[in-house]
Design a protein around this motif. Sequence first.
Motif, PDB file in Angstrom:
ATOM      1  N   VAL A  10       0.839  -1.204   0.000  1.00 53.39           N
ATOM      2  CA  VAL A  10       0.000   0.000   0.000  1.00 53.39           C
ATOM      3  C   VAL A  10       0.875   1.255   0.000  1.00 53.39           C
ATOM      4  N   LEU A  11       1.894   1.290   0.841  1.00 59.15           N
ATOM      5  CA  LEU A  11       2.776   2.452   0.877  1.00 59.15           C
ATOM      6  C   LEU A  11       3.563   2.600  -0.419  1.00 59.15           C
ATOM      7  N   VAL A  30       4.006  15.025  -1.426  1.00 54.57           N
ATOM      8  CA  VAL A  30       4.684  15.004  -0.120  1.00 54.57           C
ATOM      9  C   VAL A  30       4.942  16.426   0.361  1.00 54.57           C
ATOM     10  N   ALA A  31       5.386  17.297  -0.529  1.00 54.80           N
ATOM     11  CA  ALA A  31       5.616  18.695  -0.144  1.00 54.80           C
ATOM     12  C   ALA A  31       4.310  19.346   0.286  1.00 54.80           C
ATOM     13  N   ALA A  32       3.231  19.067  -0.423  1.00 55.96           N
ATOM     14  CA  ALA A  32       1.940  19.661  -0.072  1.00 55.96           C
ATOM     15  C   ALA A  32       1.472  19.188   1.303  1.00 55.96           C
ATOM     16  N   VAL A  33       1.674  17.918   1.595  1.00 56.84           N
ATOM     17  CA  VAL A  33       1.224  17.357   2.869  1.00 56.84           C
ATOM     18  C   VAL A  33       2.105  17.836   4.022  1.00 56.84           C
ATOM     19  N   THR A  34       3.404  17.982   3.769  1.00 60.52           N
ATOM     20  CA  THR A  34       4.331  18.353   4.850  1.00 60.52           C
ATOM     21  C   THR A  34       4.553  19.854   4.964  1.00 60.52           C
ATOM     22  N   GLY A  35       3.885  20.634   4.128  1.00 61.98           N
ATOM     23  CA  GLY A  35       3.945  22.082   4.248  1.00 61.98           C
ATOM     24  C   GLY A  35       5.185  22.729   3.672  1.00 61.98           C
ATOM     25  N   SER A  36       5.794  22.089   2.693  1.00 61.50           N
ATOM     26  CA  SER A  36       6.953  22.697   2.058  1.00 61.50           C
ATOM     27  C   SER A  36       6.654  22.970   0.589  1.00 61.50           C
ATOM     28  N   GLU A  40      11.442  20.856  -2.016  1.00 63.22           N
ATOM     29  CA  GLU A  40      12.085  21.094  -0.728  1.00 63.22           C
ATOM     30  C   GLU A  40      11.968  19.850   0.151  1.00 63.22           C
ATOM     31  N   VAL A  41      12.970  19.679   0.995  1.00 63.26           N
ATOM     32  CA  VAL A  41      12.974  18.541   1.914  1.00 63.26           C
ATOM     33  C   VAL A  41      13.069  19.074   3.328  1.00 63.26           C
ATOM     34  N   ASN A  42      12.159  18.608   4.176  1.00 65.91           N
ATOM     35  CA  ASN A  42      12.227  18.936   5.596  1.00 65.91           C
ATOM     36  C   ASN A  42      12.158  17.619   6.382  1.00 65.91           C
ATOM     37  N   ALA A  43      12.153  17.702   7.678  1.00 64.05           N
ATOM     38  CA  ALA A  43      12.183  16.485   8.498  1.00 64.05           C
ATOM     39  C   ALA A  43      10.975  15.592   8.229  1.00 64.05           C
ATOM     40  N   ALA A  44       9.805  16.187   8.105  1.00 67.88           N
ATOM     41  CA  ALA A  44       8.596  15.393   7.874  1.00 67.88           C
ATOM     42  C   ALA A  44       8.638  14.712   6.502  1.00 67.88           C
ATOM     43  N   SER A  45       9.087  15.427   5.485  1.00 66.70           N
ATOM     44  CA  SER A  45       9.134  14.819   4.158  1.00 66.70           C
ATOM     45  C   SER A  45      10.188  13.715   4.103  1.00 66.70           C
ATOM     46  N   ARG A  46      11.288  13.885   4.835  1.00 68.60           N
ATOM     47  CA  ARG A  46      12.297  12.823   4.889  1.00 68.60           C
ATOM     48  C   ARG A  46      11.716  11.556   5.486  1.00 68.60           C
ATOM     49  N   VAL A  48       8.575  10.616   5.379  1.00 65.68           N
ATOM     50  CA  VAL A  48       7.690  10.040   4.362  1.00 65.68           C
ATOM     51  C   VAL A  48       8.509   9.306   3.305  1.00 65.68           C
ATOM     52  N   TYR A  49       9.595   9.931   2.840  1.00 66.48           N
ATOM     53  CA  TYR A  49      10.418   9.304   1.810  1.00 66.48           C
ATOM     54  C   TYR A  49      11.067   8.016   2.317  1.00 66.48           C
ATOM     55  N   VAL A  50      11.502   7.995   3.566  1.00 63.76           N
ATOM     56  CA  VAL A  50      12.099   6.779   4.130  1.00 63.76           C
ATOM     57  C   VAL A  50      11.048   5.688   4.277  1.00 63.76           C
TER      58      VAL A  50
END
Length: 67
Positions: A10-11, A30-36, A40-46, A48-50
């Motif tokens: 699923v993921l 991912v940027a839209a969901v994490t607010g970037s 751009e990469v921030n802690a939350a998007s990292r 998600v990517y991991v």
Amino acid sequence: MENLYIAGIVLAVVGALGWGLVGLFKFDLVAAVTGSKFGEVNAASRIVYVLVLIAGGLAAAAIPEIA
């Protein structure tokens, strides 16, 4: 273990849909969901990517199990 494989699949599908949106519409989910902003990469998007990376590995591991 089957539930773990299903979660991984699923993921992985969610990750594939995210990349499809980038390719088709230049929209970074991912940027839209994490607010970037796009790309751009921030802690939350990292995180998600991991998780998507781990899911891809689980989905690959599930192939022999479901075949």
